[in-house]
Design an enzyme around this catalytic site. Structure first.
Site, mmCIF file in Angstrom:
data_model
loop_
_atom_site.group_PDB
_atom_site.id
_atom_site.type_symbol
_atom_site.label_atom_id
_atom_site.label_comp_id
_atom_site.label_asym_id
_atom_site.label_seq_id
_atom_site.Cartn_x
_atom_site.Cartn_y
_atom_site.Cartn_z
ATOM 1 N N ASP A 83 92.001 50.000 39.624
ATOM 2 C CA ASP A 83 90.766 50.247 38.879
ATOM 3 C C ASP A 83 90.139 51.563 39.327
ATOM 4 O OD1 ASP A 83 90.021 49.059 41.435
ATOM 5 O OD2 ASP A 83 87.970 48.922 40.655
ATOM 6 N N GLU A 178 88.670 46.877 43.078
ATOM 7 C CA GLU A 178 88.280 47.320 44.419
ATOM 8 C C GLU A 178 86.994 48.125 44.381
ATOM 9 O OE1 GLU A 178 88.157 50.053 47.958
ATOM 10 O OE2 GLU A 178 88.151 50.519 45.814
#
Length: 413
Positions: A83, A178
C-alpha cells in the site's frame, strides 16, 4: 549481477498501480484497489517457480523460496508492504527516469514549476552519476514500499535462477495497510513459519535499524458552552481557548520539527473546533520506554489540571498504545542484525545502524514472535511529490537479500 533495466521495469510496473490505503476504512485491505497489486504479485511469484504461494482473504501474499542445502538452516523471511500513504495521492503515478544524474536541479513538472533540487534535498548529491526514478511532481512515487517489493521479488527470481547460491528455506510476505498502521494486524506469524525476518522498508542505502519509537495516539475532546456573544459574560465557555491552553502547556520544543535521533515528541496532527466543542488528535513518540510512559502521564495530568480549573469536566482524553520499540525483542537475537551487517559489508555497502523515527511492520511483528529488523529499500522523501529512488540502491538492496540468504546457510552448515 542484477539487471538494471529489469529492476526499472519491475518497479515501474508496480508503482503505476494505485494502492493507496484509507485510514477511515475498517476493512482489510482498507481499499479494494490494493487487491490489484496483491493478485499480480501472487501470480508473478508462481511464474518464478516459488512454492507455497498463497493470498489470503485479507490480501496477505506469502511464498517460499525452497532450501537447496541438505543441512538444517533456520527459515528466514523478508517482508514489504504494497500500500501507499494516504498523505498524498498515488493515482496516475507517472515515474520519470533520470539517467546519469548530474547533481543539478531536476525539473519534475515544467508547467507547474515543481523542482527537485539538491539545494533543499542535499541527499541527492550522493547519487551523482546514478539513475534516479522520480515523480512527475503531481503524485507520490510509491518507493515506500514498492522498492522493497521490487527487491524481494528480484532476489527471489535471482535465487531461483542460480541454484549454485546455497540457502535454506526463505519465506516472503507482502502486506496491505502498513501506511495506516495495520500492516501486521492480520499477519499470520505461525503460517509464515520463519524464525526471524527483515522488512525491506528503510530509506537510503546502508540503513539497518532495530530500534523504533514507542507509539501512542491521544484523542482529546474539549467541551465548551455556546451562548449569544452579546450576552456571554460569565456564561460562554469557548472550547477553542481551552484547547489552546492545552497545546501551549505542552513542551514547545518537544515536537517533530525540533527533535532528532532518539528524541521523542508530542505531535498535534489534527484540530477541529467550534465554541461548543473542539477535537484534537495527537501522536506521542519516544524510543525510551520510561520517557514514553512519562509523556502519556504529562498529557493525562495536564487534562486533569485544566479540568480542576472548571466547575465541570471540560476535557476528555483517550490515549491508546499503537506499537512498541522492537529493540527489546531483537536484542536477544543480535546475530540476525550481525548477519545483515556482514551482508552489506560484503557487497561494499557501509552499514548505517540507527533508530527509526517511526515504526514499521517489523516493530509489531517482533512483538508477535517474529524478530524483524529493518533494511534500506533505497527511497527518499517518502509520501510526497519529491519522492525518488536511485536504481543502484535498489540493486544493492536486492544483493543484500541474496547475501543474507547465503550467509545464513553458511553459518548453520
Amino acid at each position: 549481477m542484477i539487471d538494471k533495466k529489469h529492476i526499472i521495469d519491475r518497479f515501474t510496473s508496480y508503482v503505476t498501480i494505485d494502492t493507496e490505503s484509507d485510514p477511515k476504512s475498517e476493512s482489510t485491505p482498507s481499499t479494494e484497489k490494493q487487491w490489484d497489486l496483491a493478485n499480480k504479485l501472487a501470480e508473478e511469484l508462481k511464474e518464478l517457480g516459488l512454492k507455497d504461494v498463497s493470498i489470503d482473504k485479507h490480501a496477505y501474499v506469502m511464498a517460499t523460496i525452497p532450501s537447496n542445502v541438505p543441512h538444517k538452516v533456520p527459515t528466514i523471511g523478508f517482508v514489504s508492504h504494497f500500500d501507499t500513504s494516504p498523505d498524498y495521492t498515488g493515482k496516475n503515478v507517472n515515474p520519470q527516469i533520470v539517467e546519469n544524474y548530474d547533481g543539478k536541479d531536476i525539473i519534475l513538472n515544467k508547467e507547474k514549476n515543481i523542482v527537485l533540487s539538491p539545494d533543499y534535498f542535499e541527499d541527492l548529491l550522493q547519487y551523482k552519476g546514478q539513475t534516479l526514478i522520480t515523480t512527475d511532481g503531481t503524485t507520490l512515487l510509491g518507493a515506500d514500499d514498492k522498492a522493497g517489493i521490487t527487491e524481494i521479488v528480484s532476489a527471489a527470481e535471482y535465487l531461483m535462477q542460480h541454484p549454485e547460491i546455497k540457502h535454506g528455506d526463505i519465506r516472503i510476505c507482502f502486506t496491505p495497510d502498513e501506511e495506516i498502521g495495520r500492516g501486521a494486524h492480520k499477519f499470520d506469524v505461525k503460517k509464515f513459519g520463519a524464525e526471524w525476518a527483515y522488512t525491506m522498508d528503510g530509506s537510503q542505502i546502508g540503513e539497518l535499524e532495530y530500534e523504533n519509537f514507542n507509539a501512542a495516539s491521544a484523542d482529546i475532546k474539549v467541551h465548551g458552552k455556546i451562548v449569544h456573544p452579546g450576552y456571554a459574560k460569565g456564561k460562554m465557555v469557548n472550547s477553542m481557548y481551552i484547547a489552546q491552553d492545552f497545546i501551549n502547556s505542552l513542551p514547545r520544543f518537544e515536537t517533530p520539527e525540533h527533535t532528532e535521533d532518539r528524541q521523542g515528541f508530542f505531535h498535534l496532527t489534527q484540530i477541529e473546533g467550534k465554541v461548543e466543542e473542539t477535537n484534537m488528535h495527537y501522536i506521542i513518540r519516544d524510543h525510551d520506554k520510561e520517557h514514553f510512559e512519562a509523556r502519556k502521564k504529562v498529557m493525562l495530568d495536564l487534562a486533569a489540571e485544566i479540568n480542576g480549573q472548571h466547575e465541570k469536566e471540560v476535557i476528555e482524553i483517550e490515549i491508546k498504545d499503537q506499537y512498541f520499540n522492537m529493540r527489546e525483542k531483537v536484542e536477544p537475537m543480535m546475530h540476525i542484525v550481525a548477519i545483515a551487517e556482514e551482508a552489506m559489508k560484503s557487497i561494499n555497502v557501509k552499514p548505517n545502524i540507527k533508530p527509526i523515527r517511526g515504526g514499521t511492520d517489523g516493530s509489531q511483528l517482533s512483538y508477535m514472535g517474529l524478530p524483524c529488523p529493518n533494511i534500506f529499500a533505497g527511497g527518499h522523501n517518502f509520501h510526497g511529490r519529491y519522492e525518488y529512488v536511485p536504481v543502484e540502491s535498489m540493486i544493492k538492496a536486492t544483493e543484500v537479500i541474496v547475501k543474507i540468504a547465503e550467509l545464513t546457510a553458511k553459518k548453520y552448515a
